[in-house]
Structures are given as structure tokens and as C-alpha cells.
Design a protein around this motif. Structure first.
Motif, short mmCIF file in Angstrom:
data_model
loop_
_atom_site.label_atom_id
_atom_site.label_comp_id
_atom_site.label_asym_id
_atom_site.label_seq_id
_atom_site.Cartn_x
_atom_site.Cartn_y
_atom_site.Cartn_z
N PRO A 79 9.88 6.95 -5.57
CA PRO A 79 8.61 6.43 -6.11
C PRO A 79 7.95 5.40 -5.20
CG PRO A 79 10.26 6.57 -7.84
CD PRO A 79 10.96 6.88 -6.56
N GLU A 80 8.75 4.55 -4.55
CA GLU A 80 8.17 3.55 -3.65
C GLU A 80 7.51 4.22 -2.44
OE1 GLU A 80 11.26 3.60 -4.70
OE2 GLU A 80 11.32 1.93 -6.14
N GLU A 81 8.11 5.31 -1.96
CA GLU A 81 7.53 6.02 -0.82
C GLU A 81 6.23 6.71 -1.21
OE1 GLU A 81 11.68 7.08 1.55
OE2 GLU A 81 10.94 8.41 -0.03
N VAL A 82 6.21 7.30 -2.41
CA VAL A 82 4.98 7.93 -2.89
C VAL A 82 3.88 6.88 -3.05
CG1 VAL A 82 3.94 9.22 -4.79
CG2 VAL A 82 6.25 9.78 -4.04
N LYS A 83 4.26 5.71 -3.52
CA LYS A 83 3.28 4.62 -3.69
C LYS A 83 2.70 4.20 -2.34
CE LYS A 83 2.78 0.02 -5.74
NZ LYS A 83 3.48 -1.09 -6.44
N GLN A 84 3.54 4.14 -1.31
CA GLN A 84 3.04 3.79 0.02
C GLN A 84 2.09 4.85 0.55
OE1 GLN A 84 7.04 3.07 1.77
NE2 GLN A 84 6.18 1.14 2.49
N LEU A 85 2.41 6.11 0.31
CA LEU A 85 1.51 7.18 0.76
C LEU A 85 0.18 7.12 0.01
CD1 LEU A 85 3.95 10.22 1.07
CD2 LEU A 85 2.91 8.91 2.92
N LYS A 86 0.22 6.82 -1.27
CA LYS A 86 -1.02 6.71 -2.04
C LYS A 86 -1.86 5.53 -1.55
CE LYS A 86 0.48 9.05 -6.27
NZ LYS A 86 0.72 8.92 -7.73
N THR A 87 -1.19 4.46 -1.13
CA THR A 87 -1.93 3.34 -0.55
C THR A 87 -2.63 3.77 0.73
OG1 THR A 87 -0.34 1.76 -1.48
CG2 THR A 87 -1.71 0.99 0.35
N LEU A 88 -1.94 4.55 1.56
CA LEU A 88 -2.55 5.08 2.78
C LEU A 88 -3.74 5.98 2.44
CD1 LEU A 88 -2.52 5.54 5.85
CD2 LEU A 88 -0.87 7.37 5.48
N VAL A 89 -3.60 6.79 1.41
CA VAL A 89 -4.69 7.68 0.98
C VAL A 89 -5.90 6.85 0.53
CG1 VAL A 89 -5.39 9.34 -0.79
CG2 VAL A 89 -3.19 9.59 0.36
N LYS A 90 -5.64 5.79 -0.22
CA LYS A 90 -6.73 4.96 -0.73
C LYS A 90 -7.43 4.19 0.38
CE LYS A 90 -7.69 1.31 -4.12
NZ LYS A 90 -7.10 0.41 -5.15
N LEU A 91 -6.66 3.56 1.26
CA LEU A 91 -7.26 2.78 2.33
C LEU A 91 -8.01 3.67 3.32
CD1 LEU A 91 -4.40 0.21 3.08
CD2 LEU A 91 -6.52 -0.20 1.83
N GLY A 92 -7.45 4.84 3.58
CA GLY A 92 -8.08 5.75 4.53
C GLY A 92 -9.14 6.64 3.93
#
Length: 371
Positions: A79-92
Motif C-alpha cells: 500500500p505504501e508503494e501504491v501511495k507513492q506511485l499515486k503521488t507521482l501521478v498527481k504531481l506529474g
């Protein structure tokens, strides 16, 4: 009477006949109404096309988000890794997040655009953590967990790849529960409807767990829940076939390299930059390469536990110096060469990143044209 009509027609000239046959000249109001009708039709068509495009775009984006979630489950991301990827999706502002999980180049380009050397939206620590996640996805870092030996050990939400033996059709379904009476899985859908399976239908079932191994077993349908057929129950299997996977994806290569044997004392005293000048070198070539090490073919053998200095080619046509430790030495019977399994030692994150880029470039060269 007919003769009189014919006589009257003969007396009319062409222009007189044209005057009688020509439709009346439209008024200005009629012309304006016609123009308004045409403009209205064009606007209505344009609005319909715009709405249709937005609906199609929304569906594509929703499918991309659904695929992102499904692939995250398939890759067993925490879940923490998915959260980091979603942060990348949001920022980018990434509109199609599933591309992060299927395209190595796309993932790298987003990291470069948002890293500390560019927009600085991500810190160096964030970039390193995302690279670790990327390596899990594309190069398969191994997770040290006990293997699955029976379907009774399968956990909820483990995705199954169901291949029906009768016609070869493939379905994807997550596990609901490994119940005492059988393996319960969500009934897959096709064209929006739940697929009906007959009791006794046989399936080849595959799943991938923790990126360390793929598993395969054969089972058959026991039953489906009544009504809407939400749950399918499969027979338990106690002899699951496990295919061990390497810690990292390994790609075959044929890279000529220069190898310099070094001692630990020399390494501590001089550093890698002096080793290639101060020590005698040997010739060899790398026959396969991974993120953890390589296989080296040479005419002269070295000993296990020896340290060597190797220069690998970098993507930018430069040199990639690495220190490695020899794990095992075997002789190839056909050529008489010695094959040495080598493990990288003391590698910096930047060097590790360049190794992964080199692996990907070599793997891409082996793809068929058009892939």
C-alpha cells in the motif's frame, strides 16, 4: 381545346416560360431562417461530437485507473508503494497512470522531469524510492517470503490467471477466500456479464506472488453461487508447481570487457580510478547481465571470492566502472572457456541506475521489429 393550348404554348418564348417555372425569390427573413438552421445544425453536431469525445476520454482514463489498480495487485505492490506511485501521478498530472506500470521509458521520463535536477517536485529520496518500486515492476526484485505449496495458503485478493482447457479462453479473477470446501474466487465478467462455468470444467491456473516466482496448478470448477453467480468454487490443489525466478531479470548479452583482478587491500588503498592503470588486465565478455551481477566468460579462470574491476559500456557511450565479487567458476565444455558468476559489490545508487538502463537497452534490442 387542345389545339388552342398548343397554339398558346407556341406563342410563349423561352424567357417567358423560364419566368413562369422559376420559384419565387425568397425574402430576407427566409434567408436568415435558413442560415440560422444551418448554423444550429452545425453547432448541435459540434456539441454532440465534443460530448462524445469527452465521454470516450473519461472512459479511457477510468479504464487506465482501473488497470493501474489491477496491475498494482498483480505486481503485489505494498500500500505504501501504491501511495507513492499515486503521488507521482498527481504531481506529474499523468492522465493514464497504467503507463507507469507498463513502460520503462515513460516511468524514467517522469522521474527525470520531476526530479531534483528539473522541476524539483520530487526530492532525491523520493526518486530513489520510486526507482526501487520501478525495479520491482520491471526487473522483479525478489521478496524473501515462504513459497506457496497449496491453494489453501492463498490469500484474499491474490489475482489468478484462469485458462480454460476446453477452448483456451483466459480470465482474470481475485481470490475471495481459501475455504475448507474449496478455493473461492470472484466469477470473472465478459462483456459486462458474469461468465457461467459448468461444474467439472478444468482450468490451468497461474499466479505470480511477490515477484519471486510464478505458480501453476490444474483444478476444476466445483460450483458457482446461485442467482448472479458471483463466486466460483474450485477444487483445492496440494501440489502447486513453483517456477523460481531470479532476484532480477537477466538479459543475454555479448559485451567485451576488460577485467582487472584486485585485492581488498589494493581496493581500499587506491580506489577504482587507479586500478585500471596499475594492475594487469584480462580480456573477457559478459554473456548475461542483471541488476545484481553478471556472467563472465574468460579463457583464464579466477577464484571464487576474488574481487575484480570491470568496465561496462554506459548508455551515453561512456564507461561504467564496477567492483564485483566472483561467486562461482565453471568450465564450458564446448569452447573451453570459464564461466564465472559475478556479484556487484559496493555499488552506488547512480551506478545501479545506469546498470538497469543498460539492461533495458540490451533487452529492447532483442525485441522483434514493431514491438
Amino acid at each position: 381545346m387542345f389545339a388552342s393550348v398548343l397554339l398558346a404554348a407556341q406563342q410563349l418564348d423561352y424567357h417567358t416560360l423560364l419566368t413562369y417555372l422559376r420559384p419565387p425569390k425568397p425574402s430576407a427573413a427566409t434567408l436568415w431562417w435558413m442560415l440560422a438552421a444551418i448554423i444550429g445544425a452545425v453547432c448541435a453536431f459540434s456539441a454532440f461530437e465534443l460530448i462524445s469525445r469527452r465521454i470516450r476520454t473519461a472512459r479511457i482514463m477510468q479504464k487506465s485507473r482501473d488497470d493501474f489498480s489491477r496491475l498494482a495487485l498483480v505486481f503485489q505492490l505494498a500500500p505504501e508503494e501504491v501511495k507513492q506511485l499515486k503521488t507521482l501521478v498527481k504531481l506529474g498530472q499523468i492522465k493514464h497512470p497504467d503507463r507507469l506500470l507498463v513502460s520503462f521509458e515513460f516511468f524514467n521520463s517522469r522521474l527525470e522531469e520531476m526530479g531534483p535536477n528539473a522541476s524539483r517536485q520530487l526530492t532525491e529520496s523520493d526518486v530513489q524510492e520510486l526507482r526501487i518500486i520501478r525495479n520491482k515492476i520491471f526487473f522483479g526484485e525478489r521478496m524473501k517470503l515462504p513459497p506457496v505449496r497449496t491453494t489453501r495458503d492463498l490469500k484474499t485478493n491474490q489475482w489468478l490467471h484462469l485458462k480454460r482447457q476446453s477452448d483456451g479462453k483466459v480470465f482474470m479473477a481475485p481470490v475471495v477466500e481459501a475455504a475448507p470446501t474449496g478455493l473461492l474466487a470472484v466469477t470473472p465478467k465478459a462483456q459486462g456479464k458474469y461468465v457461467h462455468f459448468e461444474p467439472g470444467e478444468k482450468f490451468n491456473i497461474y499466479f505470480w506472488r511477490d515477484r519471486d516466482a510464478s505458480y501453476h496448478f490444474e483444478s476444476q470448477v466445483i460450483s458457482q453461487s446461485g442467482g448472479r453467480q458471483l463466486i466460483t468454487r474450485f477444487e483445492h490443489v496440494d501440489d502447486i508447481e513453483r517456477n523460481q525466478r531470479r532476484q532480477y531479470h537477466r538479459v543475454d548479452t555479448n559485451i567485451p570487457v576488460t577485467v582487472i583482478p584486485v585485492t581488498r587491500e589494493e581496493l581500499e588503498g587506491s580506489g577504482p580510478k587507479k586500478l585500471k592503470w596499475d594492475q594487469p588486465s584480462l580480456s573477457g565478455h559478459v554473456i548475461n547481465l542483471s541488476g545484481a551481477g553478471l556472467a563472465l566468460a574468460m579463457r583464464l579462470p579466477l577464484k571464487a571470492n576474488d574481487l575484480v574491476y570491470i568496465e561496462l559500456p554506459a548508455e551515453d557511450d561512456g564507461c561504467l566502472p564496477v567492483i564485483a565479487k566472483i561467486l562461482a567458476v565453471n568450465r564450458r565444455g564446448t569452447t573451453g572457456e570459464f564461466i564465472m558468476n559475478v556479484e556487484f559489490a559496493g555499488m552506488s545508487p547512480d551506478t545501479h541506475e545506469k546498470i538497469f538502463r543498460l539492461i533495458y537497452s540490451k533487452a529492447k534490442q532483442k525485441l522483434p521489429a514493431g514491438v
